[in-house]
Motif scaffolding. Structure first.
Motif, PDB file in Angstrom:
ATOM      1  N   TYR A   1       0.855  -1.185   0.000  1.00  0.00           N
ATOM      2  CA  TYR A   1       0.000   0.000   0.000  1.00  0.00           C
ATOM      3  C   TYR A   1       0.894   1.239   0.000  1.00  0.00           C
ATOM      4  CZ  TYR A   1       1.087  -0.643   4.977  1.00  0.00           C
ATOM      5  OH  TYR A   1       1.742  -0.849   6.169  1.00  0.00           O
ATOM      6  N   GLN A   2       0.305   2.394  -0.308  1.00  0.00           N
ATOM      7  CA  GLN A   2       1.077   3.631  -0.385  1.00  0.00           C
ATOM      8  C   GLN A   2       1.703   3.933   0.968  1.00  0.00           C
ATOM      9  OE1 GLN A   2       1.497   4.965  -3.288  1.00  0.00           O
ATOM     10  NE2 GLN A   2       2.823   6.638  -2.651  1.00  0.00           N
ATOM     11  N   GLY A   3       3.016   4.155   0.973  1.00  0.00           N
ATOM     12  CA  GLY A   3       3.726   4.430   2.211  1.00  0.00           C
ATOM     13  C   GLY A   3       4.291   3.195   2.870  1.00  0.00           C
ATOM     14  N   GLY A   4       3.970   1.997   2.329  1.00  0.00           N
ATOM     15  CA  GLY A   4       4.501   0.756   2.878  1.00  0.00           C
ATOM     16  C   GLY A   4       5.894   0.459   2.339  1.00  0.00           C
ATOM     17  N   GLY A   5       6.411  -0.722   2.680  1.00  0.00           N
ATOM     18  CA  GLY A   5       7.741  -1.119   2.232  1.00  0.00           C
ATOM     19  C   GLY A   5       7.779  -2.601   1.911  1.00  0.00           C
ATOM     20  N   LEU A   6       8.815  -3.019   1.199  1.00  0.00           N
ATOM     21  CA  LEU A   6       8.915  -4.386   0.714  1.00  0.00           C
ATOM     22  C   LEU A   6       9.931  -5.207   1.499  1.00  0.00           C
ATOM     23  CD1 LEU A   6       8.685  -3.817  -3.163  1.00  0.00           C
ATOM     24  CD2 LEU A   6       6.841  -4.236  -1.510  1.00  0.00           C
ATOM     25  N   ASP A   7      10.336  -4.735   2.666  1.00  0.00           N
ATOM     26  CA  ASP A   7      11.174  -5.523   3.580  1.00  0.00           C
ATOM     27  C   ASP A   7      12.421  -6.082   2.897  1.00  0.00           C
ATOM     28  OD1 ASP A   7      11.933  -6.643   5.959  1.00  0.00           O
ATOM     29  OD2 ASP A   7      10.457  -8.255   5.950  1.00  0.00           O
ATOM     30  N   GLY A   8      13.164  -5.194   2.234  1.00  0.00           N
ATOM     31  CA  GLY A   8      14.430  -5.600   1.627  1.00  0.00           C
ATOM     32  C   GLY A   8      14.350  -6.045   0.186  1.00  0.00           C
ATOM     33  N   LEU A   9      13.141  -6.034  -0.398  1.00  0.00           N
ATOM     34  CA  LEU A   9      12.988  -6.384  -1.807  1.00  0.00           C
ATOM     35  C   LEU A   9      12.645  -5.136  -2.621  1.00  0.00           C
ATOM     36  CD1 LEU A   9      10.889  -9.674  -1.497  1.00  0.00           C
ATOM     37  CD2 LEU A   9      13.352  -9.473  -1.852  1.00  0.00           C
ATOM     38  N   ARG A  10      12.789  -5.260  -3.932  1.00  0.00           N
ATOM     39  CA  ARG A  10      12.386  -4.172  -4.823  1.00  0.00           C
ATOM     40  C   ARG A  10      12.051  -4.782  -6.173  1.00  0.00           C
ATOM     41  NH1 ARG A  10      17.890  -4.055  -6.818  1.00  0.00           N
ATOM     42  NH2 ARG A  10      17.808  -3.051  -8.850  1.00  0.00           N
ATOM     43  N   LEU A  11      11.367  -4.013  -7.006  1.00  0.00           N
ATOM     44  CA  LEU A  11      11.089  -4.438  -8.375  1.00  0.00           C
ATOM     45  C   LEU A  11      12.104  -3.804  -9.320  1.00  0.00           C
ATOM     46  CD1 LEU A  11       7.221  -4.151  -8.234  1.00  0.00           C
ATOM     47  CD2 LEU A  11       8.533  -6.267  -8.461  1.00  0.00           C
ATOM     48  N   ALA A  12      12.450  -4.525 -10.366  1.00  0.00           N
ATOM     49  CA  ALA A  12      13.411  -4.020 -11.339  1.00  0.00           C
ATOM     50  C   ALA A  12      12.988  -4.478 -12.728  1.00  0.00           C
ATOM     51  CB  ALA A  12      14.812  -4.529 -11.017  1.00  0.00           C
ATOM     52  N   CYS A  13      13.510  -3.764 -13.718  1.00  0.00           N
ATOM     53  CA  CYS A  13      13.224  -4.096 -15.116  1.00  0.00           C
ATOM     54  C   CYS A  13      14.563  -4.306 -15.828  1.00  0.00           C
ATOM     55  CB  CYS A  13      12.432  -2.971 -15.783  1.00  0.00           C
ATOM     56  SG  CYS A  13      11.920  -3.346 -17.477  1.00  0.00           S
ATOM     57  N   PRO A  14      14.998  -5.571 -15.979  1.00  0.00           N
ATOM     58  CA  PRO A  14      16.288  -5.829 -16.628  1.00  0.00           C
ATOM     59  C   PRO A  14      16.357  -5.192 -18.016  1.00  0.00           C
ATOM     60  CG  PRO A  14      15.426  -7.832 -15.625  1.00  0.00           C
ATOM     61  CD  PRO A  14      14.324  -6.808 -15.554  1.00  0.00           C
ATOM     62  N   GLY A  15      17.502  -4.606 -18.296  1.00  0.00           N
ATOM     63  CA  GLY A  15      17.683  -3.950 -19.582  1.00  0.00           C
ATOM     64  C   GLY A  15      17.287  -2.494 -19.588  1.00  0.00           C
ATOM     65  N   LEU A  16      16.614  -2.051 -18.540  1.00  0.00           N
ATOM     66  CA  LEU A  16      16.217  -0.646 -18.445  1.00  0.00           C
ATOM     67  C   LEU A  16      16.962  -0.033 -17.256  1.00  0.00           C
ATOM     68  CD1 LEU A  16      14.406   1.651 -19.463  1.00  0.00           C
ATOM     69  CD2 LEU A  16      12.606   0.806 -17.946  1.00  0.00           C
ATOM     70  N   GLU A  17      17.959   0.777 -17.544  1.00  0.00           N
ATOM     71  CA  GLU A  17      18.783   1.365 -16.492  1.00  0.00           C
ATOM     72  C   GLU A  17      18.093   2.600 -15.924  1.00  0.00           C
ATOM     73  OE1 GLU A  17      22.854   2.012 -17.485  1.00  0.00           O
ATOM     74  OE2 GLU A  17      23.126   0.009 -18.336  1.00  0.00           O
ATOM     75  N   LEU A  18      17.713   2.497 -14.659  1.00  0.00           N
ATOM     76  CA  LEU A  18      17.029   3.590 -13.972  1.00  0.00           C
ATOM     77  C   LEU A  18      17.854   4.021 -12.763  1.00  0.00           C
ATOM     78  CD1 LEU A  18      13.415   2.076 -13.886  1.00  0.00           C
ATOM     79  CD2 LEU A  18      14.330   3.698 -15.553  1.00  0.00           C
ATOM     80  N   PRO A  19      17.834   5.309 -12.401  1.00  0.00           N
ATOM     81  CA  PRO A  19      18.507   5.745 -11.170  1.00  0.00           C
ATOM     82  C   PRO A  19      17.910   5.004  -9.975  1.00  0.00           C
ATOM     83  CG  PRO A  19      17.722   7.626 -12.456  1.00  0.00           C
ATOM     84  CD  PRO A  19      17.138   6.411 -13.079  1.00  0.00           C
TER      85      PRO A  19
END
Length: 231
Positions: free
Chosen positions: A183-201
């Motif tokens: 939910y908005q303002g929550g956290g993923l407890d050490g995980l994150r989403l990523a998109c391989p091949g797309l370099e984002l800051p």
């Protein structure tokens, strides 16, 4: 979309335009040392806001240290929950792996104040893959769990059984094991989403992915779950 960077130091403002996939991001820097007068800070902020508005920006990644909010400046904030809830099943599977459970061994709790479409989709995607689901939704959880059992043959888990991973769709409700707050303002407890091949800051990776997701520019198949701070 835009990004405002508020630096509490001496210096001159600047701006930079970059493209991530087909998404243009205009970044504007504002320098405002702590001892600067309020009216001068406001003037510098207004200049930055004007540059963003003139470029057609409507959504802005807004810094926490800015004395004013994005809404006060007339911009829409970035909402992460659409992205996180749309990928909640993948996040849950990665969290099971992180706590040393295979899907065949693992139980996942889905917790929310009501039976939302996002929660139901997550449940139905997880049903063929995990050992058990625990549905914690006031007034509806047990009935929905029985329906899932009828549709997928997945055992209905009582609260006493607990879970290895909790996917929380709101701040309220019980928690078991590793907790993913989608939910908005929550956290993923050490995980994150990523998109391989797309370099984002990396410091704004999740916000950029959320906008790309919202605009249909990335799909579930393009996203992976990674360790926070990892590649």
């Amino acid at each position: 979309m835009g990004r405002l960077i508020w630096r509490e130091e001496k210096g001159r403002g600047s701006q930079e335009l970059a493209y991530y996939d087909a998404l243009p991001l205009l970044t504007v820097w504002v320098c405002a040392p702590p001892n600067m007068g309020e009216w001068r800070k406001v003037r510098r902020l207004k200049k930055a806001v004007r540059a963003l508005a003139q470029a057609g920006v409507r959504q802005v990644i807004w810094p926490d240290n800015c004395p004013w909010s994005a809404r006060e400046a007339g911009f829409a904030p970035i909402w992460l929950e659409g992205l996180y809830q749309g990928m909640a099943d993948g996040l849950a599977m990665a969290a099971l792996e992180r706590v040393g459970r295979t899907p065949e061994q693992g139980r996942v709790a889905l917790v929310g104040p009501r039976l939302t479409v996002a929660l139901q989709r997550t449940a139905q995607r997880l049903c063929p893959r995990v050992k058990g689901l625990l549905i914690q939704v006031p007034g509806q959880g047990e009935d929905y769990a029985r329906w899932l059992h009828g549709q997928f043959g997945l055992p209905v888990c009582p609260m006493a059984a607990g879970a290895d991973v909790t996917v929380a769709f709101a701040p309220q409700g019980p928690r078991w094991g590793q907790c993913l707050e989608v939910y908005q303002g929550g956290g993923l407890d050490g995980l994150r989403l990523a998109c391989p091949g797309l370099e984002l800051p990396q410091d704004v990776e999740q916000q950029l992915l959320a906008v790309l997701w919202e605009r249909g520019m990335v799909t579930r198949d393009q996203l992976v779950v990674a360790e926070d701070g990892g590649p």
